[in-house]
Design an enzyme around this catalytic site. Structure first.
Site, PDB file in Angstrom:
ATOM      1  N   THR A  17      76.533  52.866  82.480  1.00  0.00           N
ATOM      2  CA  THR A  17      76.487  52.652  81.032  1.00  0.00           C
ATOM      3  C   THR A  17      75.407  51.628  80.675  1.00  0.00           C
ATOM      4  OG1 THR A  17      78.831  53.156  80.868  1.00  0.00           O
ATOM      5  CG2 THR A  17      77.865  51.939  79.037  1.00  0.00           C
ATOM      6  N   LYS A  38      78.832  61.916  76.931  1.00  0.00           N
ATOM      7  CA  LYS A  38      79.687  61.749  78.113  1.00  0.00           C
ATOM      8  C   LYS A  38      80.863  62.711  77.966  1.00  0.00           C
ATOM      9  CE  LYS A  38      82.060  58.360  81.017  1.00  0.00           C
ATOM     10  NZ  LYS A  38      81.801  57.153  81.801  1.00  0.00           N
ATOM     11  N   ASN A 175      70.338  48.677  90.397  1.00  0.00           N
ATOM     12  CA  ASN A 175      70.853  47.793  89.352  1.00  0.00           C
ATOM     13  C   ASN A 175      71.197  46.429  89.922  1.00  0.00           C
ATOM     14  OD1 ASN A 175      71.696  47.041  86.789  1.00  0.00           O
ATOM     15  ND2 ASN A 175      73.807  47.723  87.161  1.00  0.00           N
TER      16      ASN A 175
HETATM   17  N1  LIG Z   1      72.135  44.648  85.081  1.00  0.00           N
HETATM   18  C1  LIG Z   1      73.266  44.167  84.577  1.00  0.00           C
HETATM   19  N2  LIG Z   1      73.294  42.938  84.019  1.00  0.00           N
HETATM   20  C2  LIG Z   1      74.449  42.431  83.500  1.00  0.00           C
HETATM   21  N3  LIG Z   1      75.627  43.075  83.488  1.00  0.00           N
HETATM   22  C3  LIG Z   1      75.668  44.309  84.028  1.00  0.00           C
HETATM   23  C4  LIG Z   1      74.505  44.906  84.598  1.00  0.00           C
HETATM   24  N4  LIG Z   1      74.855  46.127  85.054  1.00  0.00           N
HETATM   25  C5  LIG Z   1      76.166  46.279  84.784  1.00  0.00           C
HETATM   26  N5  LIG Z   1      76.669  45.184  84.169  1.00  0.00           N
HETATM   27  C6  LIG Z   1      78.072  44.980  83.746  1.00  0.00           C
HETATM   28  O1  LIG Z   1      78.929  45.440  84.787  1.00  0.00           O
HETATM   29  C7  LIG Z   1      80.033  46.153  84.270  1.00  0.00           C
HETATM   30  C8  LIG Z   1      80.031  47.573  84.825  1.00  0.00           C
HETATM   31  O2  LIG Z   1      78.858  48.258  84.366  1.00  0.00           O
HETATM   32  P1  LIG Z   1      78.932  49.663  83.627  1.00  0.00           P
HETATM   33  O3  LIG Z   1      80.045  49.677  82.641  1.00  0.00           O
HETATM   34  O4  LIG Z   1      77.572  49.954  83.139  1.00  0.00           O
HETATM   35  O5  LIG Z   1      79.308  50.583  84.878  1.00  0.00           O
HETATM   36  P2  LIG Z   1      79.593  52.151  84.883  1.00  0.00           P
HETATM   37  O6  LIG Z   1      79.005  52.693  86.124  1.00  0.00           O
HETATM   38  O7  LIG Z   1      79.152  52.740  83.605  1.00  0.00           O
HETATM   39  O8  LIG Z   1      81.195  52.198  84.976  1.00  0.00           O
HETATM   40  P3  LIG Z   1      82.150  53.476  84.669  1.00  0.00           P
HETATM   41  O9  LIG Z   1      82.293  54.177  85.968  1.00  0.00           O
HETATM   42  O10 LIG Z   1      83.424  52.822  84.212  1.00  0.00           O
HETATM   43  O11 LIG Z   1      81.514  54.308  83.598  1.00  0.00           O
HETATM   44  C9  LIG Z   1      79.911  46.076  82.749  1.00  0.00           C
HETATM   45  O12 LIG Z   1      80.671  44.982  82.287  1.00  0.00           O
HETATM   46  C10 LIG Z   1      78.423  45.828  82.534  1.00  0.00           C
HETATM   47  O13 LIG Z   1      78.160  45.172  81.325  1.00  0.00           O
HETATM   48 MG   LIG Z   2      80.193  53.812  82.211  1.00  0.00          MG
END
Ligand SMILES: Nc1ncnc2c1ncn2[C@@H]1O[C@H](COP(=O)(O)OP(=O)(O)OP(=O)(O)O)[C@@H](O)[C@H]1O
Ligand SMILES: [Mg+2]
Length: 221
Positions: A17, A38, A175
């Site tokens: 995300t 999504k 990331n």
């Molecule tokens: N580069 C970054 N810098 C700061 N915070 C981050 C970064 N990448 C991810 N996060 C934080 O880590 C957490 C998990 O990230 P994210 O929600 O994007 O994962 P996701 O893969 O989309 O998860 P899901 O499987 O639930 O969809 C969130 O709180 C997000 O804000």
């Molecule tokens: Mg997500």
């Protein structure tokens, strides 16, 4: 004709995300009409507080809420289990129709997956895996991966799985990249072993993704 890309990851919470928001923001800032989709989202009470709401706001899309997601489950578990608990299992026909509706409004659609690459979406009398949705949308994939220890294993397992399923991989985005000897080596080893390029590295709290917008747009099919 609208073009799309599918964002998956080496696991849940890896940053799909967060990175998707930066990708869509980048495309929009370069003047492209970019939107989000999504299929199945778990663990949110409403769209505004979900992944979709975050991307919509952060990327400044201003997309109509009811076009962002097809299925919203309150329980923070895999969609197949959430549907077992709450009902309303995923129908591929609806996913296809909803995605096509987004494609009618936006020229570049970034679709976010649920969880990692192996994610059961529905498991009752019908069996649907995440890869069925990717194939249904007919778009290539970008893999979001962690930058630190263990990422060579999880990233190459993910790209090998995608290859085995005949799904096109456009590249990998690392990331929470902070550099240093091990992370630089992870990047090189992932490229060498997987055979796919690392197309960007996103640092902690980055507000912009360091990638050429024309190159980025060129990945969409
Ligand atoms: N580069 C970054 N810098 C700061 N915070 C981050 C970064 N990448 C991810 N996060 C934080 O880590 C957490 C998990 O990230 P994210 O929600 O994007 O994962 P996701 O893969 O989309 O998860 P899901 O499987 O639930 O969809 C969130 O709180 C997000 O804000
Ligand atoms: Mg997500």
């Amino acid at each position: 004709m609208s073009k799309g890309i599918f964002v998956t990851a080496t696991g849940t919470d890896v940053g799909k995300t967060y990175v998707t928001a930066l990708i869509v923001k980048k495309l929009r800032e370069s003047g492209l009409n970019a939107g989000y989709y999504k299929a199945a989202l778990s663990g949110a009470d409403c769209i505004a507080e979900s992944d979709a709401g975050y991307v919509n706001k952060t990327a400044g899309i201003n997309q109509e809420e009811n076009t962002l997601i097809s299925y919203l489950y309150k329980n923070a578990v895999s969609p197949h289990l959430a549907a077992e608990i709450e009902g309303n299992p995923v129908e591929l026909e609806k996913v296809k129709a909803d995605y096509e509706r987004v494609c009618q409004i936006y020229d570049y659609v970034t679709a976010e997956g649920s969880g990692g690459i192996i994610c059961p979406i529905r498991w009752d009398d019908r069996h649907i895996l995440l890869e069925d949705i990717i194939k249904l949308l007919g778009v290539p994939v970008v893999v979001i991966a962690e930058s630190g220890l263990g990422t060579i294993n999880s990233t190459v397992l993910t790209t090998e799985y995608l290859k085995a399923k005949g799904i096109a991989v456009k590249g990998i985005i690392l990331n929470n990249y902070t550099g240093g000897k091990m992370q630089e080596d992870n990047l090189e080893m992932i490229e060498e072993i997987s055979g796919f390029p690392v197309i960007a590295c996103v640092k902690p709290d980055d507000k912009d993704i360091d990638i050429d917008s024309k190159f980025l747009a060129g990945l969409y099919e």
